[in-house]
Design an enzyme around this catalytic site. Sequence first.
Site, PDB file in Angstrom:
ATOM      1  N   LYS A 299       6.722 -38.400  36.030  1.00  0.00           N
ATOM      2  CA  LYS A 299       6.025 -37.389  35.561  1.00  0.00           C
ATOM      3  C   LYS A 299       5.012 -37.392  36.850  1.00  0.00           C
ATOM      4  O   LYS A 299       4.772 -38.411  37.654  1.00  0.00           O
ATOM      5  CB  LYS A 299       5.240 -37.330  34.479  1.00  0.00           C
ATOM      6  CG  LYS A 299       4.459 -38.344  34.113  1.00  0.00           C
ATOM      7  CD  LYS A 299       2.741 -38.179  34.786  1.00  0.00           C
ATOM      8  CE  LYS A 299       2.314 -36.875  34.420  1.00  0.00           C
ATOM      9  NZ  LYS A 299       0.842 -36.240  34.919  1.00  0.00           N
TER      10      LYS A 299
ATOM     11  N   THR B  38       1.563 -41.094  43.407  1.00  0.00           N
ATOM     12  CA  THR B  38       0.722 -40.884  42.544  1.00  0.00           C
ATOM     13  C   THR B  38       1.370 -40.312  41.178  1.00  0.00           C
ATOM     14  O   THR B  38       1.578 -39.178  41.247  1.00  0.00           O
ATOM     15  CB  THR B  38      -0.378 -40.053  43.032  1.00  0.00           C
ATOM     16  OG1 THR B  38      -0.919 -40.576  44.177  1.00  0.00           O
ATOM     17  CG2 THR B  38      -1.569 -39.723  42.151  1.00  0.00           C
TER      18      THR B  38
ATOM     19  N   GLU C 250       1.176 -28.798  41.394  1.00  0.00           N
ATOM     20  CA  GLU C 250       0.686 -27.946  40.712  1.00  0.00           C
ATOM     21  C   GLU C 250       0.438 -26.542  41.299  1.00  0.00           C
ATOM     22  O   GLU C 250       0.034 -26.524  42.270  1.00  0.00           O
ATOM     23  CB  GLU C 250      -0.732 -28.283  40.283  1.00  0.00           C
ATOM     24  CG  GLU C 250      -0.657 -29.409  39.004  1.00  0.00           C
ATOM     25  CD  GLU C 250      -2.121 -30.177  38.911  1.00  0.00           C
ATOM     26  OE1 GLU C 250      -2.117 -30.569  37.959  1.00  0.00           O
ATOM     27  OE2 GLU C 250      -3.022 -30.061  39.855  1.00  0.00           O
TER      28      GLU C 250
ATOM     29  N   ASN D  37      -6.611 -26.340  38.091  1.00  0.00           N
ATOM     30  CA  ASN D  37      -7.669 -27.360  38.208  1.00  0.00           C
ATOM     31  C   ASN D  37      -8.940 -27.030  37.896  1.00  0.00           C
ATOM     32  O   ASN D  37     -10.050 -27.910  37.700  1.00  0.00           O
ATOM     33  CB  ASN D  37      -7.635 -28.002  39.507  1.00  0.00           C
ATOM     34  CG  ASN D  37      -6.287 -29.187  39.728  1.00  0.00           C
ATOM     35  OD1 ASN D  37      -6.149 -30.125  38.931  1.00  0.00           O
ATOM     36  ND2 ASN D  37      -5.272 -28.601  40.397  1.00  0.00           N
TER      37      ASN D  37
END
EC number: 2.3.1.35
Length: 402
Positions: free
Chosen positions: A174, A185, A271, A397
């Site tokens: 993920k 990351t 994202e 975010n």
Amino acid sequence: MKIIDGGVCAAKGFKAGSVRCGIKASRTNDDTAIIFSECECNAAATYTMNRVKAAPVYVTMEHLENGVARAIVANSGNANACAPDGMENARRMAKAAADFLGVDEEDVAVASTGVIGQRINIECIEKHLSEIVLSDDASEQANRAIMTTDTRTKTAAVEFTVGGKTCRIGGICKGSGMIHPNMGTMLSFITTDCAISHEMLTDALQENVKKTYNRVTVDGDTSTNDMCVVLANGLAGNELIDWQNEDYQAFCKALNEINTRLARQIAADGEGATKLVTCTVKNSRSEETAERLAKAVVGSNLVKAAMFGADANWGRVLCAMGYSKAPFRPEYVDVAFESENGSVAVCEKGAALNFDEELAKKVLTANEVTIQIDVHEGEHAATAWGCDLTYDYVKINGDYRT
């Protein structure tokens, strides 16, 4: 090598499953997953280089110090990083999984992802974890349970031959935001039935991570929870790989295939992203130089924004190369943009070319764009992966915590 289905359940002896524990009240789907081997595995892992590490990272470091494991338990919705009772709760999570599986607590790796700084609801995990039904076809189910802002599952599996024996290796991961090349990351879990020693598994993973996950960037932020764990149970029946022979090379090739596929999927699902951006630098004086240049280009916010707008602003590419601190001669550089829609050269020997703007626009509107850079200084090359920067990244975010 053959591409197959199955993810972390592709290899013999591995099962997975998931359940909704209720870690985050607003989440309606499963939020906790387990990956389990029917026998003891040799294990290896790499971890975030962020100095602020989540409690599950430290607990997994402790548990894998002896090089063996049986299971991985992972949750979404809460990172258990910089959180009250973090270490205690990470250990309680490992114990809950161990009690359910009937294994030693030290044989369980623990991983978490989600919001930082809030106490994880360990009580709900302890209450519901035993409701998981383990299955040898539940890889995607487990994958979905560890997703946060991911929009799609990320999986890969291959079949390969070692010493005349058919082996399998598969993985899930993920990662969508807080992605920067500093261990990769994300959470990545890989399983294999190949018999390979802990030492060789560690060498293979650490070397391969440098050329796969470490070459991915979405937003320049390195997470507190990064972890890549590989479990090898040896059920394929090949002779144990305990030195760097031809069998070791075959395993490394399969591992690279898995990690490259997963790394690309992470970059493509950044994202708010609408496209995967690949940068390949060739004919460099060293691989390290090529890697630094490629990572600087895909990490540049201005390049990423240009990719979103399908703007062939090649000057931003050279600008990013220039501040990468990698040695190269700008007057030697050629740049071209490529995609399934065609190819257009935009810069030659560090200067502008008179290119077709309409063709360039068409090339850059594809779902995957490659920035080809030739520095004409040597024989080495490297590729890095990123994505475009869109309005949705800020939307996602701006209120992630609340």
